[in-house]
Design a protein around this motif. Structure first.
Motif, PDB file in Angstrom:
ATOM      1  N   ASN A 144       0.920  -1.263   0.033  1.00  0.00           N
ATOM      2  CA  ASN A 144      -0.104  -0.079  -0.034  1.00  0.00           C
ATOM      3  C   ASN A 144       1.002   1.274   0.045  1.00  0.00           C
ATOM      4  O   ASN A 144       1.566   1.470   0.928  1.00  0.00           O
TER       5      ASN A 144
ATOM      6  N   LYS B 211       0.552   3.772   2.642  1.00  0.00           N
ATOM      7  CA  LYS B 211       1.187   3.353   4.101  1.00  0.00           C
ATOM      8  C   LYS B 211       2.756   3.429   4.039  1.00  0.00           C
ATOM      9  O   LYS B 211       3.281   3.980   5.161  1.00  0.00           O
TER      10      LYS B 211
ATOM     11  N   PHE C  50       7.282  -8.728  21.155  1.00  0.00           N
ATOM     12  CA  PHE C  50       5.698  -8.935  21.045  1.00  0.00           C
ATOM     13  C   PHE C  50       5.082  -9.731  20.112  1.00  0.00           C
ATOM     14  O   PHE C  50       4.094 -10.523  20.453  1.00  0.00           O
TER      15      PHE C  50
ATOM     16  N   ILE D   7       5.456 -13.340  21.792  1.00  0.00           N
ATOM     17  CA  ILE D   7       4.655 -13.854  22.822  1.00  0.00           C
ATOM     18  C   ILE D   7       3.118 -13.861  22.172  1.00  0.00           C
ATOM     19  O   ILE D   7       2.177 -14.716  22.732  1.00  0.00           O
ATOM     20  N   GLU D   8       2.695 -13.136  21.265  1.00  0.00           N
ATOM     21  CA  GLU D   8       1.616 -13.116  20.600  1.00  0.00           C
ATOM     22  C   GLU D   8       1.449 -14.708  20.077  1.00  0.00           C
ATOM     23  O   GLU D   8       0.360 -15.188  20.189  1.00  0.00           O
TER      24      GLU D   8
ATOM     25  N   TYR E 136       5.246  -2.753  16.344  1.00  0.00           N
ATOM     26  CA  TYR E 136       4.308  -3.701  16.381  1.00  0.00           C
ATOM     27  C   TYR E 136       3.139  -3.284  15.708  1.00  0.00           C
ATOM     28  O   TYR E 136       2.446  -3.962  14.981  1.00  0.00           O
TER      29      TYR E 136
ATOM     30  N   LYS F 237       1.145  -4.788  12.293  1.00  0.00           N
ATOM     31  CA  LYS F 237      -0.174  -5.338  12.395  1.00  0.00           C
ATOM     32  C   LYS F 237      -0.837  -4.568  11.288  1.00  0.00           C
ATOM     33  O   LYS F 237      -1.890  -5.036  10.387  1.00  0.00           O
ATOM     34  N   LEU F 238      -0.620  -3.229  11.077  1.00  0.00           N
ATOM     35  CA  LEU F 238      -1.447  -2.516   9.990  1.00  0.00           C
ATOM     36  C   LEU F 238      -0.824  -2.974   8.584  1.00  0.00           C
ATOM     37  O   LEU F 238      -1.181  -2.231   7.477  1.00  0.00           O
TER      38      LEU F 238
ATOM     39  N   GLY G  32      -8.606  -0.495  12.461  1.00  0.00           N
ATOM     40  CA  GLY G  32      -7.162  -0.051  12.589  1.00  0.00           C
ATOM     41  C   GLY G  32      -6.546   0.860  11.869  1.00  0.00           C
ATOM     42  O   GLY G  32      -6.052   1.905  12.521  1.00  0.00           O
ATOM     43  N   ASP G  33      -6.744   0.912  10.519  1.00  0.00           N
ATOM     44  CA  ASP G  33      -6.216   1.977   9.729  1.00  0.00           C
ATOM     45  C   ASP G  33      -6.713   3.412  10.040  1.00  0.00           C
ATOM     46  O   ASP G  33      -6.036   4.140   9.958  1.00  0.00           O
TER      47      ASP G  33
ATOM     48  N   PHE H 171      -5.407   4.706  13.179  1.00  0.00           N
ATOM     49  CA  PHE H 171      -3.906   5.164  13.106  1.00  0.00           C
ATOM     50  C   PHE H 171      -4.037   6.309  12.249  1.00  0.00           C
ATOM     51  O   PHE H 171      -3.279   7.166  12.647  1.00  0.00           O
TER      52      PHE H 171
ATOM     53  N   MET I 224      -5.408   6.691   4.269  1.00  0.00           N
ATOM     54  CA  MET I 224      -5.751   5.516   4.997  1.00  0.00           C
ATOM     55  C   MET I 224      -7.094   5.433   5.829  1.00  0.00           C
ATOM     56  O   MET I 224      -7.893   4.498   5.876  1.00  0.00           O
TER      57      MET I 224
ATOM     58  N   LYS J 228      -9.610   5.195   2.544  1.00  0.00           N
ATOM     59  CA  LYS J 228      -9.461   4.019   1.862  1.00  0.00           C
ATOM     60  C   LYS J 228      -8.877   2.621   2.839  1.00  0.00           C
ATOM     61  O   LYS J 228      -7.744   2.351   2.212  1.00  0.00           O
TER      62      LYS J 228
ATOM     63  N   ASP K 213      -7.372  -0.540   4.472  1.00  0.00           N
ATOM     64  CA  ASP K 213      -7.210  -2.080   4.177  1.00  0.00           C
ATOM     65  C   ASP K 213      -8.266  -2.755   5.279  1.00  0.00           C
ATOM     66  O   ASP K 213      -8.518  -2.412   6.119  1.00  0.00           O
TER      67      ASP K 213
ATOM     68  N   ASP L 165      -9.092  -5.190   8.067  1.00  0.00           N
ATOM     69  CA  ASP L 165      -8.293  -5.415   9.195  1.00  0.00           C
ATOM     70  C   ASP L 165      -7.585  -6.599   9.209  1.00  0.00           C
ATOM     71  O   ASP L 165      -7.751  -7.798   9.018  1.00  0.00           O
ATOM     72  N   ALA L 166      -6.242  -6.513  10.497  1.00  0.00           N
ATOM     73  CA  ALA L 166      -5.704  -7.652  10.955  1.00  0.00           C
ATOM     74  C   ALA L 166      -6.363  -8.270  11.987  1.00  0.00           C
ATOM     75  O   ALA L 166      -7.258  -7.654  12.710  1.00  0.00           O
ATOM     76  N   ASP L 167      -5.583  -9.319  12.487  1.00  0.00           N
ATOM     77  CA  ASP L 167      -6.211 -10.091  13.567  1.00  0.00           C
ATOM     78  C   ASP L 167      -5.455  -9.203  14.823  1.00  0.00           C
ATOM     79  O   ASP L 167      -4.366  -9.414  14.972  1.00  0.00           O
ATOM     80  N   TRP L 168      -6.279  -8.570  15.571  1.00  0.00           N
ATOM     81  CA  TRP L 168      -5.647  -8.011  16.725  1.00  0.00           C
ATOM     82  C   TRP L 168      -5.926  -8.993  17.823  1.00  0.00           C
ATOM     83  O   TRP L 168      -6.831  -9.487  18.007  1.00  0.00           O
ATOM     84  N   PRO L 169      -4.734  -8.840  18.668  1.00  0.00           N
ATOM     85  CA  PRO L 169      -4.986  -9.719  19.824  1.00  0.00           C
ATOM     86  C   PRO L 169      -6.147  -9.286  20.742  1.00  0.00           C
ATOM     87  O   PRO L 169      -6.353  -7.974  20.736  1.00  0.00           O
TER      88      PRO L 169
ATOM     89  N   VAL M 184      -4.201 -12.600  25.287  1.00  0.00           N
ATOM     90  CA  VAL M 184      -3.044 -12.619  24.489  1.00  0.00           C
ATOM     91  C   VAL M 184      -2.677 -10.994  24.881  1.00  0.00           C
ATOM     92  O   VAL M 184      -1.472 -10.537  24.951  1.00  0.00           O
TER      93      VAL M 184
ATOM     94  N   LEU N  16       0.683  -9.323  26.350  1.00  0.00           N
ATOM     95  CA  LEU N  16       1.520  -8.474  25.599  1.00  0.00           C
ATOM     96  C   LEU N  16       1.576  -7.081  26.542  1.00  0.00           C
ATOM     97  O   LEU N  16       2.893  -6.676  26.767  1.00  0.00           O
TER      98      LEU N  16
END
Lengths: 508, 146
Positions: A167, A170, A222, A225-226, A426, A430-431, B3-4, B7, B54, B57, B59, B61-65, B69, B73
């Motif tokens: 992207n 980003k 991180f 551990i995840e 981290y 993740k993003l 998330g995007d 952020f 961002m 548009k 993306d 989402d990721a798997d957030w803990p 977990v 962290l």
């Protein structure tokens, strides 16, 4: 021959017993770092810069040690790719495609030997390429003024952002964050503090080593551990290591082609070793008459990407040494190393400090031979080290990171900042934001601003100077293309499916 | 998605603050045509532009803990921060035993090997760095020797 006499001088400096010992240690440590999943060339070198600096090594010894680590990590990445189906580092990803199937067919030893020799061929020839091309490029770089350098920095950010991420926005944001961080501290031209908020700690700016160790090493804590660091057991038995001469002969063409492709990919800014190994694999596959056997344990599918990624690692040194612009995460870390040693890469490095350049090249050649000896007959030692469980390894790596930064700066504030960079890294990972542009921004930010301002002084404030010479116009065009072209190419060039990260999932 | 967006919004706020802070940079009498403010303005401009992309548009989402977990962290983060605060007053060995032990326990889930790992790393790394490599580390709290 100019090159040969220079090289002889390099060997005279670099080939003392003490530096040879450093090369052996560096190659050994580097191979381990490369082989361990989660640690690669960039975080390995990043971890060791502060320590080698605190040890008070002189410039050439530190260079020998850390370039051996760098090359060693490039060699080591293949070991876990082949035995565990987990790439030890990102460039070694393509090696899993044929390496792991070979290992499962009982040819783990052959795969390790072929890939070890391919690594040697790739990086040795790339080092020779570096000797030939770097002085030539350094000659061109003399013509660069501040406006050209500004355009060159833009090119580095654009291609790195364009090629290295999914992207563009980003990647550009990551670069801007790095540049924004680099502005913190005293402004060199006027001597005024910027963004320090009255904090004395921030007056000298943020040390790039703090950012690098945070973004590359602390991040791994991180993620481990995840994921609970599940993967460490070796599922493949390794028999006696014999050298399969026939297989080496059969794959020699693949090695040479992989080297060529990888070297070019490495020289291009922003491409780096991952793209080098990817292109080498795809090229070899498309040339081959038995395409179907790729992915099922074809030795050429091991030789080509390993030669490619090691050649790219050597090729990436060309723009880094001659222009001072790194093309990948690892070369960014090596640039950080040179800057820490008070060596400024660029065309002047070749004329003013030839002993540094040529002893570095001699060191690379020495490291390669040491690595070949270590990685073919002694590969079993590294396989044993791979079975160290994550619950010892990860705390150990973390503590080494902290000790490095602490012994360098002696300040708890820098360590807090390092943890902060770890958290930032981290979130960014993740993003799906690349973290390498942040490092590049922090490393190059001040030089970039400085060149912009010097260009403006020359032109008396006329912004047109940025686009006034053919070189700078060419660089700007390349920058725009490098940023936009991947958008188009991404539709055509699909990456092959990623190897499964869980070795158990492959027990069919 | 979220998330995007989050952020991006955070970065926009940061970039606006950055512009404000850049606005307050003092220029001395011996400045150049560009001055110390323009380049930071340009950077903040790029940051805002990219963040807007961002936000508009995002993306997938990721798997957030979540849950346990996330707690793990947070514990790791607290440990690392504690280490940064403790190493100067307590020296190298004690904080290393604590933090390495806790991190090891978080990964393996077994307390005894974790405690041994902590002890081993605390003492082993001290021997390696201080005695073999000669780095300037203080082993124990001030006044305890070493």
């Amino acid at each position: 021959m100019d090159i040969l006499s220079n090289l002889a001088m390099g060997f005279e400096i670099a080939a003392s017993p003490y530096t040879l010992l450093l090369a052996v240690i560096g190659a050994f440590v580097g191979t381990i770092i490369g082989a361990l999943p989660g640690l690669g060339p960039s975080n390995g070198v990043a971890l060791l810069i502060p320590i080698s600096f605190s040890l008070g090594l002189d410039a050439i010894s530190a260079l020998v040690l850390l370039t051996s680590v760098y090359y060693g990590a490039m060699y080591g990445g293949r070991i876990s790719s082949i035995l565990l189906n987990i790439p030890g580092d990102e460039p070694a990803m393509m090696t899993t495609l044929d390496g792991y199937p070979m290992a499962r067919q009982g040819m783990a030893a052959e795969a390790l030997v072929v890939s070890g020799v391919a690594s040697f061929v790739g990086s040795f020839l790339a080092t020779v390429g570096l000797m030939i091309f770097a002085p030539y490029l350094a000659g061109v770089a003399y013509k660069f003024g501040p406006a050209e350098y500004f355009a060159l920095y833009m090119l580095a950010f654009c291609t790195l952002g364009g090629m290295g991420s999914n992207n563009q926005a980003k990647a550009a944001l990551a670069a801007a964050i790095g540049l924004a961080i680099s502005m913190i501290g005293l402004d060199k031209t006027t001597g005024m503090p910027r963004f320090t908020f009255g904090q004395l700690h921030l007056m000298d700016g943020i040390d790039f080593l703090v950012a690098i160790v945070g973004l590359f090493a602390v991040v791994e804590v991180f993620f481990f551990i995840e994921s609970h660091g599940s993967n460490s057991a070796i599922g493949v038995k390794l028999g006696k290591i014999l050298i399969p001469w026939k297989m080496l002969k059969q794959t020699s063409g693949a090695m040479l082609r992989g080297t060529g492709i990888g070297f070019i990919a490495g020289v291009l800014p922003g491409a780096g070793a991952s793209l080098g190994s990817f292109l080498a694999y795809m090229g070899e596959k498309s040339l081959s008459s038995d395409k179907a056997s790729f992915g099922k344990g074809n030795p050429r599918g091991v030789a080509a990407p390993e030669a490619g990624n090691n050649a790219a690692a050597g090729g990436a040194l060309v723009p880094m040494l001659t222009l001072g612009v790194p093309g990948s995460g690892t070369t960014a870390v090596l640039l950080a190393l040179l800057l820490t040693l008070n060596i400024t890469p660029g065309p002047l490095l070749f004329s003013e400090r030839p002993e540094v350049v040529w002893s570095l090249i001699a060191a690379l050649l020495i490291a390669n031979v040491v690595l070949l000896l270590m990685n073919v007959p002694m590969v079993k030692i590294f396989v044993h080290i791979l079975s160290v469980p994550a619950w010892i390894l990860l705390p150990g790596v973390t503590m080494v990171a902290f000790v490095g930064i602490y012994s360098l700066t002696g300040s708890g504030f820098d360590m807090l900042m390092m943890v902060g960079f770890g958290v930032l890294g981290y979130v960014m990972k993740k993003l799906d934001m690349p973290t390498v542009p942040v490092i590049l921004g922090i490393l190059l930010g001040n030089a970039m601003e400085d060149n912009l301002r010097r260009a403006m002084v020359l032109s008396n404030g006329d912004w047109k100077i940025l686009f006034s010479s053919p070189i700078s116009i060419g660089l700007w065009i390349a920058a725009v293309l490098g940023f936009i072209a991947p958008l188009v190419l991404r539709r055509f060039l699909k990456k092959p499916p990623l190897p499964q990260t869980d070795p158990m999932a492959n027990e069919d | 998605m979220r998330g995007d967006r989050i952020f991006g919004l955070v970065i926009i706020v940061v970039a606006l603050g950055y512009i404000l802070s850049a606005h307050g940079i003092e220029t001395s009498f011996m400045s150049d045509p560009v001055g110390p403010r323009i380049f930071p303005y340009m950077i903040a401009g790029v940051m805002i532009l990219c963040s807007l992309v961002m936000v508009l548009k995002p993306d997938p989402d990721a798997d957030w803990p979540s849950g346990a977990v996330l707690g793990q962290l947070a514990l790791a983060l607290v440990m690392l921060l504690a280490y940064a605060f403790l190493i100067t007053p307590l020296g190298f060995i004690l904080p290393t035993i604590l933090v390495a032990g806790v991190l090891s326990w978080q990964i393996s889930g077994r307390p005894v090997p974790a405690a041994l790992t902590g002890l081993g790393l605390g003492i082993g790394l001290f021997v390696l760095f201080r005695i073999i490599l000669g780095l300037g580390l203080r082993g124990l709290p001030a006044g305890w020797g070493f």
